[in-house]
Design a protein around this motif. Structure first.
Motif, mmCIF file in Angstrom:
data_model
loop_
_atom_site.group_PDB
_atom_site.id
_atom_site.type_symbol
_atom_site.label_atom_id
_atom_site.label_comp_id
_atom_site.label_asym_id
_atom_site.label_seq_id
_atom_site.Cartn_x
_atom_site.Cartn_y
_atom_site.Cartn_z
ATOM 1 N N ASP A 1 0.844 -1.206 0.000
ATOM 2 C CA ASP A 1 0.000 0.000 0.000
ATOM 3 C C ASP A 1 0.876 1.252 0.000
ATOM 4 O OD1 ASP A 1 -2.322 -1.515 0.134
ATOM 5 O OD2 ASP A 1 -2.640 -1.211 2.283
ATOM 6 N N GLU B 1 -5.011 -1.767 17.212
ATOM 7 C CA GLU B 1 -5.415 -2.995 17.898
ATOM 8 C C GLU B 1 -4.204 -3.824 18.312
ATOM 9 O OE1 GLU B 1 -8.435 -3.632 18.998
ATOM 10 O OE2 GLU B 1 -8.979 -1.684 18.152
ATOM 11 N N TYR C 1 -7.203 1.888 7.435
ATOM 12 C CA TYR C 1 -7.101 0.463 7.786
ATOM 13 C C TYR C 1 -5.785 0.190 8.522
ATOM 14 C CZ TYR C 1 -6.753 -4.544 7.659
ATOM 15 O OH TYR C 1 -6.603 -5.850 8.043
ATOM 16 N N ARG D 1 -5.526 -1.409 12.305
ATOM 17 C CA ARG D 1 -4.763 -2.632 12.580
ATOM 18 C C ARG D 1 -3.646 -2.365 13.596
ATOM 19 N NH1 ARG D 1 -4.674 -7.515 9.850
ATOM 20 N NH2 ARG D 1 -3.112 -8.729 10.897
#
Lengths: 94, 251
Positions: B45, B141, B134, B138
């Motif tokens: 990405d 968490e 995103y 991620r």
């Protein structure tokens, strides 16, 4: 202490209107992490619109040993298999 | 003086390039398969975003350089990335802490860039933002899971936070390039993003049972190019080796 994350089974719905299909399994610490991992492992090429994960230990499964009693009785009952109909082309896949 | 827009675009592209390369160093050696794939996705990405920023930088410069030329043919002193992103991976926890701190800033910055007066900048920001959100989710968490985990994982995450915190301040520095971007409505003043950053980072650190360092001392010199850490040169020797040894090689 358990060092291995639990195993999760992953189900992905490819398009609206289709049902979720089992695509594989992975390890993750909890359900949210399992969904994130499923996103990374199984949906990078635009495969899905929805992900379900189920902890593998929560799935009740039939035993391969019971294959005979469970499935074979239907094999010799041809009337259970609707193979005698001509499906018009216009009806598409059934 | 170099065109401020070119400087600005190199800062964006160099951040994602250097961090993307760093994250890619985990490919094949991450602690578990799922994290290995997720890290490789993140790296891809970031490299994808780099291609967009540096191609635009080359276009703005107008000297015939494209993203590849800028990525592989510049030396350390021409790089404009934050010092944070060139820091070594350390252990997995340190990598995820670096990612979290960067993502928290990146999401805020890209959100502002979506409103850029330059439509090309706004378009790249919009595309990048979905990925950055995103990444932040991620990384957050993971920071919480490891921080609020075992005694050892907590100690490692606290050590990572303490080590990387002095690289946070540089993200909110403003200089003449930024002021020029602000005047033209292209980009926000980074200094204005600090309250939003704290609002993102503090709750995550609390949930992770980590202690936010008190000192706001900041290492500087990455985004201005004045003084990179010694780690960037080593990274570039790996990343640029092929184009240096075999200029214009293709396959």
């Amino acid at each position: 202490m358990q060092n291995e994350w639990p195993l999760w089974e992953v189900f992905i719905r490819g398009q609206h209107g289709l049902s979720h299909r089992h695509v594989g399994s992975l390890h993750a610490a909890d359900a949210e992490a399992a969904i994130r991992n499923a996103r990374d492992v199984y949906t990078r090429r635009n495969e899905g619109v929805s992900i379900w994960v189920v902890e593998a230990s929560a799935i009740a499964a039939s035993s391969p040993d019971e294959k005979g009693p469970l499935y074979e009785p239907s094999n010799d009952k041809v009337y259970r298999h609707p193979t005698f109909y001509d499906i018009p082309d216009d009806a598409g896949a059934m | 003086m170099t065109d401020p827009l070119f400087e600005f675009l190199c800062r964006l592209g160099d951040n994602t390039l250097v961090l993307g390369h760093r994250v890619s160093e985990w490919c094949g050696v991450a602690p578990v398969l799922e994290e290995d794939i997720a890290l490789a996705n993140t790296a891809l990405d970031l490299i994808g975003q780099t291609t967009m920023w540096l191609n635009l930088a080359g276009e703005v410069e107008g000297a015939g350089r494209d993203a590849d030329a800028l990525a592989f043919r510049r030396d350390v002193w021409d790089f404009r990335n934050l010092l944070l992103v060139e820091q070594p991976n350390g252990d997995f926890g340190q990598t995820m802490m670096r990612q979290f701190l960067f993502d928290a800033w990146h999401v805020l910055y890209l959100t502002e860039l979506e409103k850029s007066s330059d439509a090309r900048v706004a378009a790249i920001a919009e595309k990048s933002l979905k990925e950055a959100r995103y990444h932040l989710d991620r990384a957050s968490e993971t920071v919480i899971g490891l921080g609020d985990g075992t005694e050892e994982s907590n100690a490692r995450m606290q050590a990572a936070l303490d080590r990387l915190w002095p690289y946070v301040g540089e993200m909110f520095d403003s200089d003449a390039v930024d002021m020029d971007m602000v005047a033209k409505g292209i980009a926000p003043d980074p200094g204005t993003l600090r309250p939003g950053f704290d609002a993102t980072v503090n709750p995550v650190l609390r949930k992770a049972t980590l202690t936010r360092p008190e000192s706001d001392f900041a290492h500087r010199g990455g985004r201005s190019g004045a003084r990179h850490s010694e780690h960037l040169g080593h990274l570039l020797t790996q990343m640029q080796w092929l184009q240096r040894a075999y200029p214009d090689a293709t396959w």
